[in-house]
Design a protein around this motif. Structure first.
Motif, mmCIF file in Angstrom:
data_model
loop_
_atom_site.group_PDB
_atom_site.id
_atom_site.type_symbol
_atom_site.label_atom_id
_atom_site.label_comp_id
_atom_site.label_asym_id
_atom_site.label_seq_id
_atom_site.Cartn_x
_atom_site.Cartn_y
_atom_site.Cartn_z
ATOM 1 N N UNK A 171 -72.594 -45.303 24.298
ATOM 2 C CA UNK A 171 -74.170 -46.724 23.962
ATOM 3 C C UNK A 171 -74.986 -46.664 25.168
ATOM 4 N N UNK A 172 -73.497 -47.511 25.686
ATOM 5 C CA UNK A 172 -73.995 -48.122 27.478
ATOM 6 C C UNK A 172 -73.914 -46.738 28.366
ATOM 7 N N UNK A 173 -74.067 -45.315 27.619
ATOM 8 C CA UNK A 173 -73.773 -44.126 28.931
ATOM 9 C C UNK A 173 -72.848 -44.453 30.529
ATOM 10 N N UNK A 174 -72.057 -45.024 29.745
ATOM 11 C CA UNK A 174 -70.852 -44.946 30.715
ATOM 12 C C UNK A 174 -69.225 -44.429 29.961
ATOM 13 N N UNK A 176 -65.673 -43.410 27.672
ATOM 14 C CA UNK A 176 -64.938 -45.076 27.775
ATOM 15 C C UNK A 176 -63.593 -43.693 27.679
ATOM 16 N N UNK A 177 -62.250 -45.222 27.987
ATOM 17 C CA UNK A 177 -61.325 -44.059 27.978
ATOM 18 C C UNK A 177 -60.416 -44.762 27.021
ATOM 19 N N UNK A 178 -59.868 -44.004 26.377
ATOM 20 C CA UNK A 178 -60.003 -44.953 24.628
ATOM 21 C C UNK A 178 -57.771 -44.709 24.254
ATOM 22 N N UNK A 179 -57.178 -45.987 24.807
ATOM 23 C CA UNK A 179 -55.358 -45.028 24.498
ATOM 24 C C UNK A 179 -55.282 -45.046 23.042
ATOM 25 N N UNK A 180 -54.672 -43.782 23.049
ATOM 26 C CA UNK A 180 -53.950 -44.057 21.709
ATOM 27 C C UNK A 180 -52.626 -44.569 20.876
ATOM 28 N N UNK A 181 -53.202 -45.799 20.621
ATOM 29 C CA UNK A 181 -51.121 -45.868 19.535
ATOM 30 C C UNK A 181 -50.828 -45.084 18.552
ATOM 31 N N UNK A 182 -50.168 -45.481 18.353
ATOM 32 C CA UNK A 182 -49.361 -44.751 17.001
ATOM 33 C C UNK A 182 -49.975 -44.629 16.108
ATOM 34 N N UNK A 183 -50.556 -45.375 15.159
ATOM 35 C CA UNK A 183 -51.339 -45.430 14.577
ATOM 36 C C UNK A 183 -52.600 -43.976 14.915
ATOM 37 N N UNK A 184 -53.163 -44.324 15.589
ATOM 38 C CA UNK A 184 -54.205 -42.399 16.209
ATOM 39 C C UNK A 184 -53.369 -41.697 16.671
ATOM 40 N N UNK A 249 -59.622 -57.983 27.994
ATOM 41 C CA UNK A 249 -59.110 -56.715 28.112
ATOM 42 C C UNK A 249 -59.280 -55.862 26.887
ATOM 43 N N UNK A 250 -60.371 -56.371 26.068
ATOM 44 C CA UNK A 250 -60.733 -55.964 24.459
ATOM 45 C C UNK A 250 -62.004 -55.586 25.075
ATOM 46 N N UNK A 251 -63.164 -56.232 26.184
ATOM 47 C CA UNK A 251 -64.291 -55.746 26.434
ATOM 48 C C UNK A 251 -63.578 -54.409 26.903
ATOM 49 N N UNK A 252 -63.305 -54.017 27.628
ATOM 50 C CA UNK A 252 -63.006 -52.584 28.406
ATOM 51 C C UNK A 252 -62.349 -51.751 27.214
ATOM 52 N N UNK A 253 -61.380 -52.503 26.824
ATOM 53 C CA UNK A 253 -61.184 -51.042 25.983
ATOM 54 C C UNK A 253 -62.353 -50.640 24.914
ATOM 55 N N UNK A 254 -63.334 -51.593 24.029
ATOM 56 C CA UNK A 254 -64.440 -50.996 23.552
ATOM 57 C C UNK A 254 -65.292 -50.782 24.286
ATOM 58 N N UNK A 255 -65.773 -50.641 25.301
ATOM 59 C CA UNK A 255 -66.498 -50.184 26.241
ATOM 60 C C UNK A 255 -67.944 -51.073 25.663
ATOM 61 N N UNK A 256 -67.414 -52.035 26.152
ATOM 62 C CA UNK A 256 -68.539 -53.199 25.985
ATOM 63 C C UNK A 256 -69.628 -53.383 27.125
ATOM 64 N N UNK A 257 -70.861 -53.513 27.448
ATOM 65 C CA UNK A 257 -71.163 -54.138 28.951
ATOM 66 C C UNK A 257 -71.132 -54.797 29.633
ATOM 67 N N UNK A 258 -71.380 -55.872 28.406
ATOM 68 C CA UNK A 258 -71.185 -57.541 28.735
ATOM 69 C C UNK A 258 -70.468 -58.046 28.005
ATOM 70 N N UNK A 259 -69.786 -59.192 28.377
ATOM 71 C CA UNK A 259 -68.986 -59.898 28.193
ATOM 72 C C UNK A 259 -69.108 -60.871 26.533
ATOM 73 N N UNK A 260 -70.504 -60.931 26.915
ATOM 74 C CA UNK A 260 -71.389 -61.293 25.516
ATOM 75 C C UNK A 260 -71.319 -61.212 24.254
ATOM 76 N N UNK A 261 -70.895 -60.024 24.454
ATOM 77 C CA UNK A 261 -70.489 -59.054 23.169
ATOM 78 C C UNK A 261 -69.271 -59.170 22.411
#
Length: 299
Positions: A171-174, A176-184, A249-261
């Motif tokens: 969505x942000x046109x950037x 996104x790296x997605x770490x895969x936990x045990x459930x994933x 950290x959540x912002x980076x994990x979720x690929x959000x562009x701004x901290x406001x999100x």
């Protein structure tokens, strides 16, 4: 709408503006949404010269959209796109000298809708297998619906336990790296070998839709109301914060562009504030009355 379409006498028209907008925004993530809004606006503005779209026209569009019974947020998305096109026509394209003020409607503050662990377990058990796996993967990664549906094996590295979303899929046109936990990882292991290209399948073919009748029926059987597929992402984020994941950290994990999100999830965790809350004087109970015991009491 009767009386809304005017005869174009000169200059650039609304269809001209739409055509240029779609050309310049061809890489926009939400372009399909824009196209849907433009199709709805077409019978209302198709004959207009850009110079003739004034405040009364905008108000007529607002009234017409509200009459369809949609929520204010949906009306605002239509108005916001109309406003964006008019601003570009004025500022960037210099087609007009001035544009009307487009006032958005007031929207109620929407609470974050998320599932409890018990509700999530119930939903996973009620869904058919392919949807249950997709929901579990969404809860483990926070990925948006389109990214889960379209996930390809070429985007997954099971050895390194990582997946990625390409910029043109984000969505942000950037990227996104997605770490895969045990459930994933468990979900992906179950999908392995079912299809050469796509991760999630149904009867051997790639899944093309997630919010099917089976999804809504499962929600109903679980007694889960007012819940969209996108709320799985809210659930993932809420669980993270409740477990102590910092917002940055959540912002980076979720690929959000701004901290406001991610600020919408801040209320789920106050651990970092507890040490500051303890700075106040202690209130002591004595003879059923409260006393303030300040630092001087220990001197």
């Amino acid at each position: 709408m009767a009386g809304l379409v005017l005869e174009t006498l000169h200059g650039k028209t609304w269809p001209d503006a739409v055509e240029r907008w779609l050309s310049e925004k061809s890489d926009k993530a939400s372009l399909n949404s824009d196209k849907c809004i433009f199709r709805w606006l077409e019978p209302l503005l198709d004959g207009y010269d850009i110079n003739d779209i004034n405040r009364s026209v905008v108000d007529a569009v607002t009234k017409k959209k509200r009459a369809t019974g949609v929520k204010n947020g949906t009306v605002n998305r239509t108005l916001a796109l109309l406003r964006s096109v008019l601003i570009r026509a004025c500022v960037d394209w210099e087609w007009v000298d001035a544009i009307p003020k487009v006032r958005l409607l007031k929207e109620p503050d929407r609470r974050v809708r998320y599932l409890t662990h018990e509700e999530a377990s119930a939903l996973l058990n009620e869904l058919p297998e392919h949807l249950s796996h997709m929901v579990a993967f969404s809860l483990a990664t926070g990925l948006r619906k389109g990214n889960v549906i379209g996930l390809c094996w070429s985007q997954v590295d099971l050895v390194r336990r990582v997946a990625w979303i390409h910029p043109d899929q984000s969505k942000t046109r950037k990227a996104i790296v997605v770490p895969l936990n045990d459930d994933a990882m468990r979900v992906l292991t179950l999908q392995h070998g079912r299809h050469a290209v796509r991760v999630f399948t149904y009867n051997g073919e790639p899944v093309i839709a997630a919010t099917t009748a089976a999804w809504y029926k499962a929600l109903k059987r679980c007694g889960i109301d007012d819940f969209r597929w996108h709320d799985l992402r809210h659930t993932w984020a809420s669980w993270h914060v409740q477990q102590g994941t910092p917002l940055h950290v959540l912002q980076e994990l979720g690929g959000w562009q701004s901290a406001q999100m991610v600020r919408r999830y801040a209320h789920f965790s106050a651990g970092h504030l507890a040490v500051h809350a303890a700075n106040l004087p202690v209130l002591m109970v004595a003879n059923a009355r409260m006393q303030v015991v300040g630092p001087e009491a220990s001197v």
